[in-house]
Structures are given as structure tokens and as C-alpha cells.
Design an enzyme around this catalytic site. Structure first.
Site, PDB file in Angstrom:
ATOM      1  N   LYS A  18      39.720 -12.988 -25.533  1.00  0.00           N
ATOM      2  CA  LYS A  18      39.227 -12.983 -26.908  1.00  0.00           C
ATOM      3  C   LYS A  18      39.539 -11.613 -27.486  1.00  0.00           C
ATOM      4  O   LYS A  18      38.910 -10.611 -27.124  1.00  0.00           O
ATOM      5  CB  LYS A  18      37.716 -13.229 -26.978  1.00  0.00           C
ATOM      6  CG  LYS A  18      37.273 -14.619 -26.525  1.00  0.00           C
ATOM      7  CD  LYS A  18      36.883 -14.637 -25.085  1.00  0.00           C
ATOM      8  CE  LYS A  18      36.387 -15.997 -24.653  1.00  0.00           C
ATOM      9  NZ  LYS A  18      36.264 -16.105 -23.184  1.00  0.00           N
TER      10      LYS A  18
ATOM     11  N   HIS B 117      25.784 -16.306 -22.044  1.00  0.00           N
ATOM     12  CA  HIS B 117      27.230 -16.372 -21.806  1.00  0.00           C
ATOM     13  C   HIS B 117      27.828 -14.975 -21.620  1.00  0.00           C
ATOM     14  O   HIS B 117      29.043 -14.829 -21.490  1.00  0.00           O
ATOM     15  CB  HIS B 117      27.887 -17.084 -22.998  1.00  0.00           C
ATOM     16  CG  HIS B 117      29.312 -17.485 -22.807  1.00  0.00           C
ATOM     17  ND1 HIS B 117      30.356 -16.845 -23.458  1.00  0.00           N
ATOM     18  CD2 HIS B 117      29.888 -18.443 -22.039  1.00  0.00           C
ATOM     19  CE1 HIS B 117      31.498 -17.412 -23.117  1.00  0.00           C
ATOM     20  NE2 HIS B 117      31.252 -18.377 -22.251  1.00  0.00           N
TER      21      HIS B 117
ATOM     22  N   ASP C  79      44.627  -4.073 -38.498  1.00  0.00           N
ATOM     23  CA  ASP C  79      45.360  -2.877 -38.929  1.00  0.00           C
ATOM     24  C   ASP C  79      45.613  -1.890 -37.798  1.00  0.00           C
ATOM     25  O   ASP C  79      45.904  -0.720 -38.055  1.00  0.00           O
ATOM     26  CB  ASP C  79      44.614  -2.158 -40.068  1.00  0.00           C
ATOM     27  CG  ASP C  79      44.576  -2.971 -41.355  1.00  0.00           C
ATOM     28  OD1 ASP C  79      45.408  -3.887 -41.496  1.00  0.00           O
ATOM     29  OD2 ASP C  79      43.707  -2.696 -42.207  1.00  0.00           O
TER      30      ASP C  79
ATOM     31  N   ASP D  89      24.773   2.169 -12.060  1.00  0.00           N
ATOM     32  CA  ASP D  89      24.245   3.540 -12.003  1.00  0.00           C
ATOM     33  C   ASP D  89      24.105   4.200 -13.365  1.00  0.00           C
ATOM     34  O   ASP D  89      24.094   5.439 -13.472  1.00  0.00           O
ATOM     35  CB  ASP D  89      25.125   4.408 -11.106  1.00  0.00           C
ATOM     36  CG  ASP D  89      25.066   3.996  -9.649  1.00  0.00           C
ATOM     37  OD1 ASP D  89      24.148   3.225  -9.293  1.00  0.00           O
ATOM     38  OD2 ASP D  89      25.945   4.417  -8.869  1.00  0.00           O
TER      39      ASP D  89
ATOM     40  N   HIS E 243      42.191 -17.011 -21.471  1.00  0.00           N
ATOM     41  CA  HIS E 243      40.749 -16.935 -21.696  1.00  0.00           C
ATOM     42  C   HIS E 243      40.368 -15.687 -22.488  1.00  0.00           C
ATOM     43  O   HIS E 243      39.193 -15.395 -22.685  1.00  0.00           O
ATOM     44  CB  HIS E 243      40.038 -16.941 -20.327  1.00  0.00           C
ATOM     45  CG  HIS E 243      38.588 -17.253 -20.375  1.00  0.00           C
ATOM     46  ND1 HIS E 243      37.621 -16.360 -19.939  1.00  0.00           N
ATOM     47  CD2 HIS E 243      37.914 -18.341 -20.804  1.00  0.00           C
ATOM     48  CE1 HIS E 243      36.434 -16.888 -20.084  1.00  0.00           C
ATOM     49  NE2 HIS E 243      36.570 -18.097 -20.607  1.00  0.00           N
TER      50      HIS E 243
ATOM     51  N   LYS F  18      29.236 -11.566 -20.116  1.00  0.00           N
ATOM     52  CA  LYS F  18      29.995 -11.256 -18.907  1.00  0.00           C
ATOM     53  C   LYS F  18      29.961  -9.736 -18.731  1.00  0.00           C
ATOM     54  O   LYS F  18      30.803  -9.015 -19.261  1.00  0.00           O
ATOM     55  CB  LYS F  18      31.424 -11.770 -19.041  1.00  0.00           C
ATOM     56  CG  LYS F  18      31.482 -13.261 -19.433  1.00  0.00           C
ATOM     57  CD  LYS F  18      32.704 -13.545 -20.265  1.00  0.00           C
ATOM     58  CE  LYS F  18      32.636 -14.889 -20.966  1.00  0.00           C
ATOM     59  NZ  LYS F  18      32.309 -16.035 -20.165  1.00  0.00           N
TER      60      LYS F  18
END
Length: 489
Positions: free
Chosen positions: A233, A407, A238, A414, A231, A409
Site C-alpha cells: 500500500k 488489522h 509530488d 525496547d 500486497h 501490522k
């Protein structure tokens, strides 16, 4: 021969079939109990198998086995990267040395930092430059620039790549760079990128792009591989520019869906943290190709970034001994002093996270959780809503995002700790999927994230007790039914 058929016809097979059914169920339940998994999850599987023995058994083989204990894949095989272990031990010593505790970023988060060094060998990086990207348009504008600037290597690892206008545009850039002599490597997940055809992949390979599929699933119902997905990404250019967050390579992340605009959060990184993303990719490349990039130091150039933004790149999945990202979230939540902000498209927490969130709110911490008012998965939608009542009872403020599909996440605590990555606040992300998150110990970045979160709350509806209790009774039934399957989703 006719006498033989007559004999079988006279025998009542029902007792034998019933006995076989009972033995089959008992053996399967014994295997689940022996696995010593979470009691709630184990009980869910026992109920499914008891009610639907054959179908339940197949589902258990596909979705239920605990590959963390079976060592599906271990990074210990990568002996050439063993210095990471040495460096993590050194950092643990330094962080516990009073001489460095004057830095508030370390002293305020020492427990989390040490936890991830011990459980995940996630080195603390100091010299980094971070740019927040708050939607698909911003993200792919930056990705295009980075890809076109590549002069030596491009490494991509995505759960979803679609053969749509955006996917083809990214492919065209990769092909052009490969033809210029840039090393281009791509990992795609076989389930997430299910619709990615041979033609798309063939074009890339023909141009010199090295493409590998993560755990190919030929017969979905005959393998557990379908349950353990990559899952992550990740894009590294470079060894100097890195990207991670919630955005996949698909047109809907830019133009939205029938649910409306697609809201998401991604990071553009420069500095030492990019090297950590690169190491994650190198390890995953070894997993999918069985080829270790022996000249890996060339993919880890020395950074010239001078700014200080402390980041740990944490991973989790069946390849690790510990559910490191979940443990980091738990530690951060339990150490909160003032507020906790959480944004997750799928909120199906395990018991530890759910208890930590409720205890924090009952202790007077300002806990706010934002989930979408609509979802791309009906079962997950109802299961997520099943937690709302008890969250409200514990003084947690729950918001339903209404301007499209959120979407992102995120977790922010604090004003000084935050996490942006691929892991949802759900059991699948904590236990089954291969995930990556950037944990940021930085007030400026965290407060930028919090400002965006509060802006998103303006596009949301707070769930009040009256509103929740007035929902249709049928909705409550859907929630309760979906909740039973939440440990399995």
C-alpha cells in the site's frame, strides 16, 4: 471393431492406473524435494499431494512453486537505478565506521541496518517527518488533503481498491487532478481488487489516469500468478508526501464491518523516506507496464525536511534474493533487551520467527502478541490460534483484541525500534507476497506506537492458561487441522 472393444473390456486397467498414480506422486514429490524449500512446507505439500494427487498437484502449481528462486522479476533489470547499489555500499562503510556510531539510533540497530543494506539495498534515510495515523478516518483525511495538493504527480499502489463510496471518491479526486495536468499512475492487484470492474477503471483511463493491473489472472486455476500478489500500500504525492501501512482503499477501513470497528495503523511521511517509496513504485511500475520512467529524477525532488527520524523502507517478495522483512524482524527480536510488542491480524509465523519469539520470552524478555478475537478468514483464524498454547508455555503474553477487527501490522522493541507496514507476521507475507515496511529507528515514534498498542491491550483479553485449557475440544481439532495447512496459507 467390436473385437477391439471386447479386447479392452477384458483388460484389467487397475494395475496400470495404480502404477501411473504412484509414478505421478513420486515425480511430483521429487520436484518438491529438489526445490530445497523449508522442510515443514515441503512436508505439507507432500502430504497434500499424496492424499489428493490431482487436486494437490493443481494446488502446488498454483500456490506452491518457489518464484524467489525462479527470478519471477528482478530489480537488477533497472540499470538506471544502479546508483542505489553504490549508495548502499557507501552506507555500509559509513555505518561500520566508528565515527558515526556515536548516534544511538545507529549503534543500537547497526545489525538490522546493515542487514537491510546488504540484502535489500534499503538505504537508511535520516531527514524525515512522521505522522502516525491510527484509523481509516485519520488516514483518509490526510490522503484527501495530499491528493488535492498535488501539482505534478500522484503514484498509487494498492492491494485492494473497491468500487464503493470511498473508492469512488478517491477515483473522482484522481480524475480531477489528471484533468488539471497532474501525472497520475495507479497499480492495483488483480486478486485483491477482484471486484474492481471495467467501468471503474475505464473512467480513470478516459480521464488520463494511467492504470496498470499487477499480474492479471485470467484463469485462476491454471496459473501460479494467483499466489504471488502485490500486497503493498503506497501513495506518493509530488515525490514529497508518502503514505504506507495496513490500510487499503475500501469503505470498511473507515466505517468497519459486521465484526465491528476496523482498527489499523498507517504512516504519513515527508522527507528522504518518501524518495525510497517512490523508487519502489518506479520499479513496480516498470514491472507492470514495461515502461521505465527515464526522467525519474523529477519524481525524486530534494527534501527540505530538517528533522531527524531515521527510517529504512524495506521491501520483500519473489523479486528479491532474500526474505528481507522477515530477516529484519528476526534480527530485531533476537537483539531485544527489555520488551517486544507485536500486533498482527494473521499470526502464522515460520519456524525461525516462532523460535526467536519463544526464546526471547524464555530469556526474560517481556513479549506481548496481540491478534484479533475474530477474523475475516476462518482457516487463518483457527491456524493462528493453534500457536497460542506453545506461546503461553514459553511465557509469551497473548492477547485477543475484542473491539472490532485489528488489522495493524506492527512490531515494537525496547522503545527504540519499530516497524509499520504491509507485512503480516505470517509465512505468506514473508515468502510469497510483494510487501513493504517502514522500519523506524526513533524513540519518539516508537514510544507513540507502544502507547497505542498498550491502549489496544485495554480492549483485549489476555489468554490465561485456565482459559485456554477450558476451550471446547472441537476447537482444538479445528486448530490442529488448520495448523497442517498453515505453511500453505
Amino acid at each position: 471393431m467390436p473385437d477391439t472393444f471386447l479386447l479392452f473390456a477384458l483388460i484389467d486397467l487397475k494395475p496400470y492406473l495404480s502404477f501411473g498414480y504412484i509414478v505421478f506422486v513420486i515425480i511430483t514429490i521429487a520436484v518438491i524435494i529438489h526445490d530445497k524449500r523449508d522442510p515443514v512446507k515441503a512436508l505439507s505439500w507432500i502430504i497434500v499431494i499424496s492424499l489428493l494427487p490431482v487436486v494437490g498437484f493443481i494446488f502446488y502449481i498454483v500456490f506452491g512453486r518457489n518464484h524467489r528462486k525462479q527470478k519471477l522479476f528482478s530489480r537488477k533489470e533497472l540499470s538506471d537505478l544502479e546508483q542505489i547499489d553504490t549508495l548502499s555500499r557507501q552506507q555500509i562503510y559509513e555505518i561500520n565506521n566508528a565515527a558515526v556510531l556515536h548516534k544511538p539510533e545507529i549503534s543500537d540497530n547497526r545489525d538490522i541496518i546493515t542487514l537491510l543494506l546488504n540484502s535489500n539495498k534499503a538505504l537508511l534515510t535520516v531527514h524525515n517527518r512522521v505522522k502516525l495515523l491510527n484509523d481509516g478516518t485519520e488516514t483518509f483525511d490526510e490522503i484527501r488533503k495530499a491528493l488535492w495538493s498535488a501539482s505534478s504527480s500522484i503514484h498509487l499502489e494498492y492491494y485492494i481498491i473497491e468500487d464503493d463510496p470511498l473508492g469512488r471518491e478517491i477515483a473522482d479526486i484522481l480524475i480531477a487532478k489528471a484533468q488539471q495536468g497532474v501525472e497520475v499512475r495507479l497499480i492495483y492487484d488483480d486478486v485483491g481488487s477482484w471486484g474492481l470492474g471495467r467501468k471503474y477503471i475505464g473512467r480513470l483511463r478516459k480521464a488520463g489516469v494511467r492504470v496498470e493491473c499487477f499480474m492479471q489472472v485470467v484463469f485462476p486455476w491454471l496459473t501460479s500468478h494467483v499466489n504471488y500478489r502485490n500486497h503493498r500500500k503506497i501513495l506518493v504525492v509530488d515525490g514529497k508526501i508518502g503514505f504506507t501501512g495496513g490500510i487499503n482503499i475500501a469503505q470498511r477501513y473507515v466505517t468497519g464491518t459486521k465484526m465491528g470497528p476496523w482498527r489499523d495503523t498507517h504512516l504519513r511521511l515527508e522527507g528522504e523516506a518518501v524518495g525510497m517509496l517512490q523508487i519502489v513504485f518506479i520499479a513496480d511500475w516498470f514491472f507492470v507496464s514495461k515502461q521505465l520512467l527515464n526522467d525519474y529524477p523529477k519524481y525524486l525532488p530534494k527534501t527540505h525536511v530538517k528533522e531527524e527520524t531515521m527510517i529504512q523502507i524495506a521491501t520483500s517478495g519473489p523479486d528479491s534474493d532474500w526474505a528481507s522483512i522477515m530477516q529484519a524482524f528476526f534480527s530485531a527480536i533476537t537483539h531485544a533487551q527489555h520488551h517486544i510488542y507485536i500486533s498482527s491480524p494473521y499470526f502464522l509465523p515460520n519456524e525461525a520467527i516462532l523460535t526467536a519469539v519463544k526464546v526471547a520470552a524464555l530469556s526474560g524478555i517481556d513479549v506481548r502478541i496481540m491478534i484479533p478475537s475474530r477474523s475475516d478468514s476462518k482457516v487463518v483464524y483457527w491456524a493462528s490460534r493453534s500457536y497460542i498454547g506453545e506461546l503461553i508455555d514459553a511465557n509469551v503474553k497473548v492477547y485477543l483484541y475484542r473491539r472490532g477487527f485489528n488489522h495493524s501490522k506492527l512490531i515494537m522493541i525496547d522503545g527504540q525500534f519499530s516497524s509499520v507496514g504491509t507485512a503480516n507476521m505470517d509465512i505468506r507475507s514473508f515468502e510469497d507476497n510483494f510487501e513493504v515496511s517502514a522500519l523506524l529507528y526513533d524513540r519518539k515514534i516508537t514510544q507513540e506506537l507502544e502507547a497505542e498498542f498498550l491502549h489496544d491491550l485495554d480492549q483485549s483479553r489476555m489468554v490465561t492458561r485456565d482459559y485456554w485449557e477450558s476451550r471446547p475440544a472441537l476447537h482444538s481439532f479445528y486448530e490442529a487441522l488448520s495448523r497442517l495447512f498453515s505453511p500453505l496459507l
